[in-house]
Scaffold this active site. Structure first.
Site, PDB file in Angstrom:
ATOM      1  N   GLY A 250       0.775  -0.939   0.265  1.00 43.21           N
ATOM      2  CA  GLY A 250      -0.360   0.173   0.030  1.00 43.21           C
ATOM      3  C   GLY A 250       0.494   1.196  -0.101  1.00 43.21           C
ATOM      4  O   GLY A 250       0.420   2.252  -0.383  1.00 43.21           O
ATOM      5  N   ASP A 251       2.164   1.217   1.007  1.00 44.64           N
ATOM      6  CA  ASP A 251       2.970   2.244   0.758  1.00 44.64           C
ATOM      7  C   ASP A 251       4.244   2.767  -0.868  1.00 44.64           C
ATOM      8  O   ASP A 251       3.589   3.581  -1.414  1.00 44.64           O
ATOM      9  CB  ASP A 251       4.097   2.272   2.097  1.00 44.64           C
ATOM     10  CG  ASP A 251       3.962   1.509   2.981  1.00 44.64           C
ATOM     11  OD1 ASP A 251       2.231   1.640   3.447  1.00 44.64           O
ATOM     12  OD2 ASP A 251       4.079   1.164   3.251  1.00 44.64           O
TER      13      ASP A 251
END
Length: 300
Positions: A250-251
């Site tokens: 997600g990052d």
């Protein structure tokens, strides 16, 4: 400059254990130590894509010094603030038992150190981007991201927030440039169940109505959705590949989106870069490289 803030960075001790058994001595078959924390992950992937970035946050003790050393070794700038007491946390992630990890607490952040960070943020201008990502130590209030955005409200800094529940919802009145809830976080915010990308679209638009400019939703194997500020909505299935490590995916999506948007200002391109970066990290032992991201981009 792109600045990332990780309030509670870590050393991630990632191990595999064949036939793990509770109550028994288990020996590792794989070990890896990496600097951890959502903001740090964003900085690393941005650097892999050739963008300059400065990692901010708090570090303490010998683990804090190792976090700083490893982040800078990976090519990122850092302005970590040292806390005198405690140690930065070590998170153990058992890769061979999916979803199993033990995360440390991290040091308490005294008020004067928090103000030191605030003074650094006061120097940001409209040409800067600030990424606020991840959990916070228990010594800080749930309003901390909102407090930062309120303090910077007149500076026109583009702010990205990747956080859960109150940390995320509290910032919406201050119109963050981008938020990136995942499917489960979106379900928690609205008390609903989501199965498809189409299911997520109305709730992405509701977050825009609540103040977010752009809403990027990661949905693991289902893919991703972007509700863009210009009114367009994009969705994409996940690229085909073997899930190796979901930590940092997600990052990486946030980093890919920012890199794509800064390159062209086009939301479709930014979205594709985000999906490619998130998937490239998920398919790799380490965070995505530029080559891996570019290869997956062509498949979207």
């Amino acid at each position: 400059m792109i600045y990332t803030v990780t309030f509670n960075p870590s050393l991630d001790y990632i191990v595999s254990v064949d036939s793990f058994q509770l109550g028994m001595t288990n020996r590792t078959t794989f070990e890896q130590i990496l600097p951890g924390g959502k903001g740090i992950n964003v900085s690393i992937v941005l650097r892999n894509l050739g963008l300059e970035t400065t990692a901010l946050g708090f570090v303490a003790g010998f683990t804090g010094e190792e976090i700083r050393r490893r982040v800078e070794e990976m090519g990122c700038r850092s302005k970590f603030i040292r806390v005198a007491s405690g140690v930065s946390r070590i998170n153990m992630k058992l890769r061979s038992v999916e979803g199993t990890e033990i995360n440390g607490m991290g040091p308490d952040i005294p008020g004067e150190k928090l103000e030191e960070l605030m003074q650094i943020l006061d120097s940001l201008t409209a040409s800067d981007i600030l990424v606020l990502a991840g959990s916070i130590p228990s010594s800080l209030p749930d309003s901390i991201y909102m407090d930062i955005m309120k303090r910077l409200n007149d500076k026109q800094v583009r702010i990205v927030v990747d956080a859960t529940r109150e940390l995320l919802v509290n910032v919406l009145p201050y119109h963050p440039f981008l938020i990136k809830p995942n499917q489960h976080e979106l379900e928690e915010i609205f008390g609903v169940g989501l199965n498809t990308r189409a299911d997520a679209v109305p709730y992405a638009k509701r977050l825009q109505e609540m103040g977010a400019r752009n809403v990027l939703i990661s949905m693991a194997g289902e893919g991703a959705v972007l509700a863009a500020e210009d009114g367009t909505v994009f969705d994409s299935p996940a690229p085909k590949g073997t899930l190796v490590n979901s930590v940092g995916a997600g990052d990486s999506m946030v980093a890919g989106f920012l890199a794509g948007w800064l390159e062209t200002g086009d939301y479709h391109h930014a979205f594709k870069m985000g999906v490619a970066a998130g998937s490239a990290s998920a398919f790799s032992d380490l965070l995505a490289t530029k080559e891996q991201i570019e290869r997956l981009y062509t498949e979207l």
